[in-house]
Design a protein around this motif. Structure first.
Motif, PDB file in Angstrom:
ATOM      1  N   ALA A   9      -8.424  -2.706  -2.673  1.00 58.49           N
ATOM      2  CA  ALA A   9      -9.737  -3.186  -2.211  1.00 58.49           C
ATOM      3  C   ALA A   9     -10.094  -2.680  -0.819  1.00 58.49           C
ATOM      4  CB  ALA A   9      -9.759  -4.713  -2.222  1.00 58.49           C
ATOM      5  N   SER A  10      -9.215  -1.931  -0.177  1.00 57.46           N
ATOM      6  CA  SER A  10      -9.474  -1.551   1.222  1.00 57.46           C
ATOM      7  C   SER A  10     -10.438  -0.380   1.361  1.00 57.46           C
ATOM      8  CB  SER A  10      -8.156  -1.193   1.924  1.00 57.46           C
ATOM      9  OG  SER A  10      -7.595  -0.022   1.348  1.00 57.46           O
ATOM     10  N   ALA A  11     -10.709   0.328   0.245  1.00 58.50           N
ATOM     11  CA  ALA A  11     -11.549   1.536   0.334  1.00 58.50           C
ATOM     12  C   ALA A  11     -12.164   1.837  -1.034  1.00 58.50           C
ATOM     13  CB  ALA A  11     -10.702   2.724   0.792  1.00 58.50           C
ATOM     14  N   GLY A  12     -13.058   2.818  -1.067  1.00 59.41           N
ATOM     15  CA  GLY A  12     -13.576   3.371  -2.318  1.00 59.41           C
ATOM     16  C   GLY A  12     -14.174   2.326  -3.262  1.00 59.41           C
ATOM     17  N   ILE A  13     -13.907   2.502  -4.549  1.00 55.64           N
ATOM     18  CA  ILE A  13     -14.492   1.657  -5.592  1.00 55.64           C
ATOM     19  C   ILE A  13     -14.086   0.193  -5.397  1.00 55.64           C
ATOM     20  CG2 ILE A  13     -14.485   1.228  -8.094  1.00 55.64           C
ATOM     21  CD1 ILE A  13     -14.100   4.308  -8.454  1.00 55.64           C
ATOM     22  N   GLY A  14     -12.838  -0.044  -5.001  1.00 52.91           N
ATOM     23  CA  GLY A  14     -12.347  -1.417  -4.823  1.00 52.91           C
ATOM     24  C   GLY A  14     -13.123  -2.163  -3.751  1.00 52.91           C
ATOM     25  N   ALA A  15     -13.427  -1.489  -2.647  1.00 50.91           N
ATOM     26  CA  ALA A  15     -14.183  -2.129  -1.561  1.00 50.91           C
ATOM     27  C   ALA A  15     -15.607  -2.439  -2.023  1.00 50.91           C
ATOM     28  CB  ALA A  15     -14.195  -1.235  -0.324  1.00 50.91           C
ATOM     29  N   ALA A  32      -4.208  -4.431  -0.794  1.00 45.12           N
ATOM     30  CA  ALA A  32      -3.981  -3.006  -0.494  1.00 45.12           C
ATOM     31  C   ALA A  32      -2.856  -2.959   0.541  1.00 45.12           C
ATOM     32  CB  ALA A  32      -5.250  -2.335   0.029  1.00 45.12           C
ATOM     33  N   ARG A  33      -2.556  -1.746   1.028  1.00 43.92           N
ATOM     34  CA  ARG A  33      -1.500  -1.624   2.050  1.00 43.92           C
ATOM     35  C   ARG A  33      -2.063  -1.703   3.460  1.00 43.92           C
ATOM     36  NH1 ARG A  33       0.383   4.051  -0.024  1.00 43.92           N
ATOM     37  NH2 ARG A  33      -1.895   4.106   0.046  1.00 43.92           N
ATOM     38  N   SER A  34      -3.345  -1.343   3.644  1.00 45.41           N
ATOM     39  CA  SER A  34      -3.918  -1.230   5.009  1.00 45.41           C
ATOM     40  C   SER A  34      -4.442  -2.567   5.509  1.00 45.41           C
ATOM     41  CB  SER A  34      -5.072  -0.219   5.002  1.00 45.41           C
ATOM     42  OG  SER A  34      -4.672   0.988   4.440  1.00 45.41           O
ATOM     43  N   VAL A  57      -1.411  -8.104   1.869  1.00 45.23           N
ATOM     44  CA  VAL A  57      -1.006  -6.737   2.191  1.00 45.23           C
ATOM     45  C   VAL A  57       0.229  -6.412   1.371  1.00 45.23           C
ATOM     46  CG1 VAL A  57      -0.268  -5.183   4.040  1.00 45.23           C
ATOM     47  CG2 VAL A  57      -1.960  -6.976   4.510  1.00 45.23           C
ATOM     48  N   GLN A  58       0.083  -5.498   0.450  1.00 44.57           N
ATOM     49  CA  GLN A  58       1.188  -5.233  -0.475  1.00 44.57           C
ATOM     50  C   GLN A  58       1.132  -3.806  -0.996  1.00 44.57           C
ATOM     51  OE1 GLN A  58       3.799  -7.406  -1.529  1.00 44.57           O
ATOM     52  NE2 GLN A  58       4.524  -5.448  -2.338  1.00 44.57           N
ATOM     53  N   ASP A  59       2.274  -3.144  -0.958  1.00 43.81           N
ATOM     54  CA  ASP A  59       2.400  -1.828  -1.598  1.00 43.81           C
ATOM     55  C   ASP A  59       2.734  -2.069  -3.068  1.00 43.81           C
ATOM     56  OD1 ASP A  59       3.107   0.634  -2.593  1.00 43.81           O
ATOM     57  OD2 ASP A  59       4.304   1.211  -0.852  1.00 43.81           O
ATOM     58  N   ASN A  85      -7.834  -4.571 -11.775  1.00 45.18           N
ATOM     59  CA  ASN A  85      -6.733  -3.628 -11.501  1.00 45.18           C
ATOM     60  C   ASN A  85      -7.357  -2.277 -11.179  1.00 45.18           C
ATOM     61  OD1 ASN A  85      -4.171  -5.065 -11.954  1.00 45.18           O
ATOM     62  ND2 ASN A  85      -4.956  -5.356 -14.048  1.00 45.18           N
ATOM     63  N   ASN A  86      -7.620  -2.097  -9.888  1.00 47.50           N
ATOM     64  CA  ASN A  86      -8.365  -0.910  -9.456  1.00 47.50           C
ATOM     65  C   ASN A  86      -7.485   0.125  -8.764  1.00 47.50           C
ATOM     66  OD1 ASN A  86     -10.872   0.567  -8.254  1.00 47.50           O
ATOM     67  ND2 ASN A  86      -9.704  -0.097  -6.466  1.00 47.50           N
ATOM     68  N   ALA A  87      -6.438  -0.312  -8.066  1.00 44.23           N
ATOM     69  CA  ALA A  87      -5.622   0.639  -7.289  1.00 44.23           C
ATOM     70  C   ALA A  87      -5.041   1.702  -8.202  1.00 44.23           C
ATOM     71  CB  ALA A  87      -4.497  -0.103  -6.559  1.00 44.23           C
ATOM     72  N   GLY A  88      -5.211   2.952  -7.800  1.00 41.40           N
ATOM     73  CA  GLY A  88      -4.666   4.052  -8.598  1.00 41.40           C
ATOM     74  C   GLY A  88      -4.685   5.327  -7.784  1.00 41.40           C
ATOM     75  N   ILE A  89      -3.680   6.167  -7.996  1.00 40.22           N
ATOM     76  CA  ILE A  89      -3.607   7.441  -7.273  1.00 40.22           C
ATOM     77  C   ILE A  89      -3.192   8.555  -8.232  1.00 40.22           C
ATOM     78  CG2 ILE A  89      -3.092   6.498  -4.980  1.00 40.22           C
ATOM     79  CD1 ILE A  89      -0.106   7.108  -5.546  1.00 40.22           C
ATOM     80  N   ALA A 137      -9.551   2.876 -15.650  1.00 40.93           N
ATOM     81  CA  ALA A 137      -9.007   4.087 -16.260  1.00 40.93           C
ATOM     82  C   ALA A 137      -9.780   5.247 -15.627  1.00 40.93           C
ATOM     83  CB  ALA A 137      -9.151   4.038 -17.774  1.00 40.93           C
ATOM     84  N   SER A 138     -10.295   6.163 -16.441  1.00 38.31           N
ATOM     85  CA  SER A 138     -11.009   7.347 -15.918  1.00 38.31           C
ATOM     86  C   SER A 138     -11.483   8.155 -17.119  1.00 38.31           C
ATOM     87  CB  SER A 138     -10.029   8.189 -15.086  1.00 38.31           C
ATOM     88  OG  SER A 138     -10.551   9.480 -14.834  1.00 38.31           O
ATOM     89  N   VAL A 139     -12.436   9.075 -16.923  1.00 37.35           N
ATOM     90  CA  VAL A 139     -12.731  10.021 -18.012  1.00 37.35           C
ATOM     91  C   VAL A 139     -11.511  10.908 -18.271  1.00 37.35           C
ATOM     92  CG1 VAL A 139     -15.255  10.154 -17.952  1.00 37.35           C
ATOM     93  CG2 VAL A 139     -13.925  11.585 -16.411  1.00 37.35           C
ATOM     94  N   LYS A 186     -15.061  11.739  -2.844  1.00 33.60           N
ATOM     95  CA  LYS A 186     -14.154  12.836  -2.454  1.00 33.60           C
ATOM     96  C   LYS A 186     -12.788  12.333  -2.009  1.00 33.60           C
ATOM     97  CE  LYS A 186     -17.121  16.663  -1.021  1.00 33.60           C
ATOM     98  NZ  LYS A 186     -17.500  17.561   0.051  1.00 33.60           N
ATOM     99  N   ALA A 187     -12.741  11.114  -1.437  1.00 30.42           N
ATOM    100  CA  ALA A 187     -11.486  10.614  -0.844  1.00 30.42           C
ATOM    101  C   ALA A 187     -10.356  10.654  -1.857  1.00 30.42           C
ATOM    102  CB  ALA A 187     -11.688   9.196  -0.317  1.00 30.42           C
ATOM    103  N   PHE A 188     -10.687  10.230  -3.092  1.00 33.24           N
ATOM    104  CA  PHE A 188      -9.666  10.183  -4.145  1.00 33.24           C
ATOM    105  C   PHE A 188      -9.073  11.571  -4.384  1.00 33.24           C
ATOM    106  CE2 PHE A 188      -8.699  10.966  -8.595  1.00 33.24           C
ATOM    107  CZ  PHE A 188      -7.682  10.055  -8.810  1.00 33.24           C
ATOM    108  N   PHE A 189      -9.946  12.586  -4.488  1.00 27.65           N
ATOM    109  CA  PHE A 189      -9.486  13.950  -4.808  1.00 27.65           C
ATOM    110  C   PHE A 189      -8.720  14.561  -3.632  1.00 27.65           C
ATOM    111  CE2 PHE A 189     -12.878  13.136  -7.780  1.00 27.65           C
ATOM    112  CZ  PHE A 189     -12.347  13.609  -8.965  1.00 27.65           C
TER     113      PHE A 189
END
Ligand SMILES: NC(=O)c1ccc[n+]([C@@H]2O[C@H](COP(=O)([O-])OP(=O)(O)OC[C@H]3O[C@@H](n4cnc5c(N)ncnc54)[C@H](OP(=O)(O)O)[C@@H]3O)[C@@H](O)[C@H]2O)c1
Length: 262
Positions: A9-15, A32-34, A57-59, A85-89, A137-139, A186-189
């Protein structure tokens, strides 16, 4: 008061999920971790929307993370109505050359943490005969992606798993939704280590994260099992693996993602 728990939730779609749900009057648990970013977001949303916001705060690549999160939520006496469940890398590159530990951490985050959190929070939702779970998920879930193999495989898992749970949990009035965005930031990529030419190419077909979130929440209201938010390019991306031979799909993505290295 309904409460949503959002991972990543700290950035991107989660925020953006946090922002949109606070605007709808949800209380929030943000993970998130941050710590600094979570605290800042919590402060802003509490001030703007007057909703309670907790942070954890959790990894989530730690194998015990889901158990720790569930216990902390219980200790705070919070019932979760909506789990996101949004966190993903991901990690761009040739699988054999990529760092093995990182590949395993991606599976831990994108699959195992998601499954573990889902299993834990599903129990009280089924007992209460209400609740929703949204899995990012994702395309990429529809594709076979050379040079992004672990990521696309984890997202195929998330899509299949989520659709099965959508069907299993209808009789308990618990709704499960798989979200399959195309490029949405772009952050994700960049974080996944894509070469800049591919980061820029993805930006051409990008859907703003606000659109991803709003279309997701609309699909949730409609109790859909899956949503492919954004422009028609994403619908096409999801559709063409159904009509092309599997080797053709893998070869096409090898050409696109292997640009400059094939
Ligand atoms: N952006 C896209 O183009 C796109 C397209 C399709 C699907 N998706 C999916 O949508 C989801 C969100 O993507 P995004 O673009 O918003 O990503 P993002 O901008 O890179 O943000 C990722 C979020 O996950 C958190 N996170 C990363 N590793 C974590 C870990 N080990 N433990 C806990 N939290 C962690 C990050 O926070 P910290 O760094 O503070 O931990 C951040 O809040 C992902 O599942 C992604 O696969 C994205």
């Amino acid at each position: 008061m309904v409460t949503a728990l959002i991972t990543g939730a700290s950035a991107g779609i989660g925020a953006i999920f946090a922002q949109e749900l606070a605007a709808r009057g949800y209380g929030l648990v943000l993970i998130a971790r941050s710590q600094d970013k979570l605290e800042q977001l919590a402060h802003t949303l509490q001030a703007q929307y007057r909703v309670p916001v907790e942070i954890i705060v959790q990894d989530l690549t730690e194998p015990t993370a889901a158990a720790i999160v569930f216990e902390q939520v219980q200790q705070k006496g919070i019932a979760i109505d909506l789990l996101i469940n949004n966190a993903g890398i991901g990690d761009y590159g040739d699988f054999a050359e990529n760092d093995r530990e990182l590949q395993l951490r991606i599976i831990q985050l994108n699959i195992l943490a998601l499954v573990d959190l889902t299993h834990r929070f599903l129990q009280p939702m089924r007992q209460q005969r209400s609740g929703s779970i949204v899995n990012l998920a994702s395309v990429a879930a529809f594709q076979t992606m050379p040079y992004f193999s672990i990521y696309s495989a984890t997202k195929a898992f998330v899509l299949s798993f989520s659709e099965a749970l959508w069907a299993e949990n209808q009789k308990y009035n618990v709704h499960v939704l798989a979200v399959c965005p195309g490029p949405a930031g772009k952050a994700f990529f960049k974080q996944a280590g894509f070469p800049s030419v591919l980061v820029d190419a993805a930006a051409w077909v990008e859907t703003p994260a606000t659109v991803v979130v709003r279309e997701t929440l609309a699909a949730l209201d409609q109790r859909q099992s899956i949503v492919i938010p954004g422009n028609s390019a994403n619908q096409l991306l999801a559709a063409f693996p159904r009509v092309l031979p599997r080797e053709a799909v893998a070869s096409l993505w090898k050409t696109i993602l292997g640009f400059g290295r094939n």
